[in-house]
Scaffold this active site. Structure first.
Site, PDB file in Angstrom:
ATOM      1  N   GLY A  32      -1.975   6.681  -7.148  1.00 12.21           N
ATOM      2  CA  GLY A  32      -2.433   5.665  -7.487  1.00 12.21           C
ATOM      3  C   GLY A  32      -2.791   5.601  -9.363  1.00 12.21           C
ATOM      4  N   THR A  92      -0.452   0.908  -6.312  1.00 11.90           N
ATOM      5  CA  THR A  92      -1.281   1.668  -5.603  1.00 11.90           C
ATOM      6  C   THR A  92      -2.581   1.570  -6.404  1.00 11.90           C
ATOM      7  OG1 THR A  92       0.616   2.825  -4.859  1.00 11.90           O
ATOM      8  CG2 THR A  92      -1.447   4.001  -4.609  1.00 11.90           C
ATOM      9  N   CYS A 114       1.723   4.880  -9.883  1.00  8.94           N
ATOM     10  CA  CYS A 114       2.215   3.449  -9.371  1.00  8.94           C
ATOM     11  C   CYS A 114       1.374   2.335  -9.433  1.00  8.94           C
ATOM     12  CB  CYS A 114       2.559   3.781  -7.910  1.00  8.94           C
ATOM     13  SG  CYS A 114       3.298   2.249  -6.914  1.00  8.94           S
ATOM     14  N   THR A 153       0.765  -1.433  -0.057  1.00 12.42           N
ATOM     15  CA  THR A 153      -0.019  -0.118   0.062  1.00 12.42           C
ATOM     16  C   THR A 153       0.565   1.246   0.079  1.00 12.42           C
ATOM     17  OG1 THR A 153      -2.224   0.525   0.900  1.00 12.42           O
ATOM     18  CG2 THR A 153      -0.387   0.312   2.470  1.00 12.42           C
TER      19      THR A 153
END
Length: 180
Positions: free
Chosen positions: A165, A171, A168, A5
């Protein structure tokens, strides 16, 4: 290799009020496979006065959160004393010190990044910290938004995590946020 995460902590003073906010996405990956998309790796500690987030495996998170909360209780919620003692204990533990894991802990006064190697890092700006696979993306976005946009603190964290997000592959957009 596990990838986990992205966690972003943000402490600020906005429109006459102090805020402490932590957010994280929900993706947990193993190599090139998403194992879970809705993991929760943020939580409140010490009677809702401390926020924390974890990057690493979920099983390790429970052990570290429990250990940190025990130390917090012993220090009566003093965050600075707790992070120092926690880092010493984490580093001494033969099993836990081998974890490739990091934590962010914060309240309205302080924010710290912790690791099993004994690191206790207060961000240079004293208000924004990020860890995990997309941590650098979230940190960059948060710094830019903090400097150039007048967003509500919760919105700043959410938008920064969305940017991470988008960049990556470890993510996702399943964002959870806690606020003091």
């Amino acid at each position: 290799m596990f990838h986990a995460t992205t966690i972003l902590g943000y402490k600020t003073h906005f429109e006459g009020k102090d805020y402490a906010i932590i957010g994280g996405d929900g993706q947990v990956s193993f190599n090139n496979c998403v194992l879970k998309g809705n993991a929760t790796k943020i939580r409140t500690l010490h009677h809702g006065q401390i926020l924390s987030g974890f990057a690493g495996s979920t099983a390790d998170a429970f052990s570290l959160f429990d250990m940190f909360e025990r130390i917090l209780e012993g220090k009566k919620g003093d965050l600075f004393k707790s992070v120092v003692d926690f880092s010493k204990e984490w580093r001494k533990d033969k099993f836990l010190r081998r974890l490739e894991a990091m934590m962010i802990v914060l309240n309205k006064q302080s924010i710290f990044i912790l690791s099993g190697t004994g690191d206790v890092v207060e961000p240079e700006d004293g208000k924004i910290a990020a860890i995990g696979s997309g941590g650098n993306y979230a940190l960059s976005a948060a710094r830019a938004l903090d400097q150039f946009a007048k967003l509500e603190p919760k919105t700043l964290v959410e938008e920064s995590l969305k940017i991470a997000g988008n960049l990556c592959i470890y993510t996702n957009q399943n964002i959870k946020i806690l606020e003091l």
